[in-house]
Design an enzyme around this catalytic site. Structure first.
Site, PDB file in Angstrom:
ATOM      1  N   HIS A   1      -6.646  -5.992  -1.873  1.00 44.62           N
ATOM      2  CA  HIS A   1      -5.650  -4.914  -1.768  1.00 44.62           C
ATOM      3  C   HIS A   1      -4.313  -5.575  -1.424  1.00 44.62           C
ATOM      4  O   HIS A   1      -3.803  -6.332  -2.240  1.00 44.62           O
ATOM      5  CB  HIS A   1      -6.106  -3.886  -0.737  1.00 44.62           C
TER       6      HIS A   1
ATOM      7  N   SER B   1       0.838  -1.195   0.000  1.00 41.88           N
ATOM      8  CA  SER B   1       0.000   0.000   0.000  1.00 41.88           C
ATOM      9  C   SER B   1       0.878   1.252   0.000  1.00 41.88           C
ATOM     10  O   SER B   1       1.740   1.378  -0.867  1.00 41.88           O
ATOM     11  CB  SER B   1      -0.956  -0.044   1.194  1.00 41.88           C
TER      12      SER B   1
ATOM     13  N   ASP C   1      -8.222  -3.479  -7.711  1.00 42.65           N
ATOM     14  CA  ASP C   1      -7.800  -3.173  -6.341  1.00 42.65           C
ATOM     15  C   ASP C   1      -8.977  -2.603  -5.539  1.00 42.65           C
ATOM     16  O   ASP C   1      -9.541  -1.559  -5.877  1.00 42.65           O
ATOM     17  CB  ASP C   1      -6.647  -2.169  -6.382  1.00 42.65           C
TER      18      ASP C   1
END
Length: 421
Positions: free
Chosen positions: A364, A201, A297
């Protein structure tokens, strides 16, 4: 819309890596539980296990170095020593957790472990940081470091500001990066025989930003590579035609002064905010890099493609909770996002020693979690888990490890067992 105010509970869990995801996880949790229930008991045990709790180490002389969290407290990291054949191999992982792009945002953030070490606890190492061979077959016995994220700027800024009460805010992510890595070099990283810089991330974005700097710290004969998981953020338009991500990144670039980490060639020709997007700055990365992202995503779908402000009627709420609930028109919009991602990754596809793992599951981050990194129910591309694909790429120089899944709803049965992490 601010993206940096996500709270994380003070648990010893690697789930602190991700963002506050707007999609509901309950439907996928049910799928996950059903998948686990159907597995043999021996497989369940192997997939579960008990991650090791690793204590926090605060950076020495942080204030003298100006390498501090948003509130001025010393940053921290967690170090687990390698053993056996991995005694001189290192993984350095950069934690994720969104950004703060306004004074108000950063003022709130400094009252959490995303802005102050006062709130940091020991954490569990799992996924790519696990020391269990069954869960982490290639890297299990390496020295493993998790650098905590407390600057709100992907370890990139170097500036100061004032919060709402007039006290200082420190945007020192770049100094934190430099000072922590310097300290690790003195703890054995300098003699590494191989090394990997990773992150997911906002930490995946940081791993890309600092990739070549990390490589430069070692002799040329030492294999050094980088891994970015769910860190390839797009400058995409939302439903209303606005570019929310550009707005957020612009705030980070201006508030935190991240120009020092951006490619000089890029900022000489383009706005620095544009140069903060991976699609631009990966053109300048020379170190072998592996990019793991989903073509759908879940964070970017919920916060970039269809953020709440662009969907006043909440017509996307069900779709953002579970891609199987999307209408045909919504699927077409998601295909457009995936197409932008794949096109932006053409640079990586052309680089012979780079690796790709672009699945079409609705997720994710994947590398920090034991179930998704390497387990009997991990997602697979080319019949390989993420752990196996990364290992093949690391050992083999990237040859043949460029996997891009087909468009949803193509059938990848391993997607159904993935919880939205």
């Amino acid at each position: 819309m601010a993206m940096g105010t996500a709270r994380r509970t003070p648990l010893v869990s690697r789930r602190r890596q991700g963002f506050a995801v707007v999609s509901a996880a309950a439907p996928r949790l049910i799928v996950m539980l059903l998948a686990v229930a159907a597995m043999p008991s021996s497989s369940v045990a192997a997939a579960a296990g008990s991650p090791e709790v690793v204590e926090l180490t605060l950076l020495a002389n942080a204030r003298e170095k100006g390498a501090v969290c948003l509130d001025g407290s010393p940053p921290g990291y967690h170090l687990q020593r390698g053993f056996g054949s991995g005694e001189h191999s290192w993984i350095v992982n950069l934690e994720g957790g969104a950004w703060c792009n306004t004074t108000e945002d950063c003022s709130d953030r400094k009252m959490t472990d995303l802005g102050s070490s006062k709130f940091m606890k020991a954490i569990e190492f799992e996924g790519i940081l696990s020391n269990k061979r069954s869960q982490n077959p290639y890297f299990y016995n390496w020295n493993k470091v998790d650098i905590r994220y407390c600057d709100g700027g992907s370890f990139a800024g170097d500036a100061e500001g004032k919060d709402r009460n007039g006290t200082k805010l420190f945007f020192r992510g770049l100094r934190i990066w430099e000072a922590v890595v310097d300290e690790l070099m003195g703890k054995g990283l300098a003699t590494a025989k191989q090394a990997l810089l990773s992150g997911c991330s906002a930490g995946g974005l940081a791993a890309l930003l600092h990739c070549d700097d990390f490589r430069a710290r070692f002799a040329l004969e030492v294999p050094v590579k980088c891994l970015s998981d769910a860190g390839f953020f797009l400058d995409a338009k939302d439903l209303s035609g606005e570019r929310l991500m550009r707005s957020i990144f612009s705030g980070v670039v201006q508030l935190q002064n991240v120009r020092k980490v951006l490619p000089k060639d890029c900022i000489a020709e383009k706005d620095p905010t544009e140069c903060f997007f991976p699609a631009e700055f990966i053109k300048n990365i020379s170190t072998p890099t592996f990019i793991r992202n989903s073509g759908y995503d879940s964070y970017q779908v919920g916060n970039i493609v269809a953020p709440g402000g662009s969907d006043p009627g909440q017509s996307w709420a069900s779709c953002k909770a579970d891609i199987r609930n999307c209408t045909s028109a919504q699927i077409e919009a998601l295909h457009g996002f995936r197409k932008e991602l794949v096109e932006a990754l053409e640079v990586a596809q052309r680089k012979r020693d780079w690796g790709l793992f672009i699945d079409s599951c609705f997720n994710h981050c994947q590398t920090p979690f034991r179930i998704s990194w390497h387990s009997p129910i991990s997602l697979r591309l080319g019949n390989k888990t993420i752990a196996e694909a990364v290992a093949d790429w690391y050992i083999g120089g990237g040859h043949g490890v460029k996997e891009i899944d087909c468009e949803y709803p193509c059938i990848n049965p391993t997607c159904s067992s993935q919880l939205d992490l």
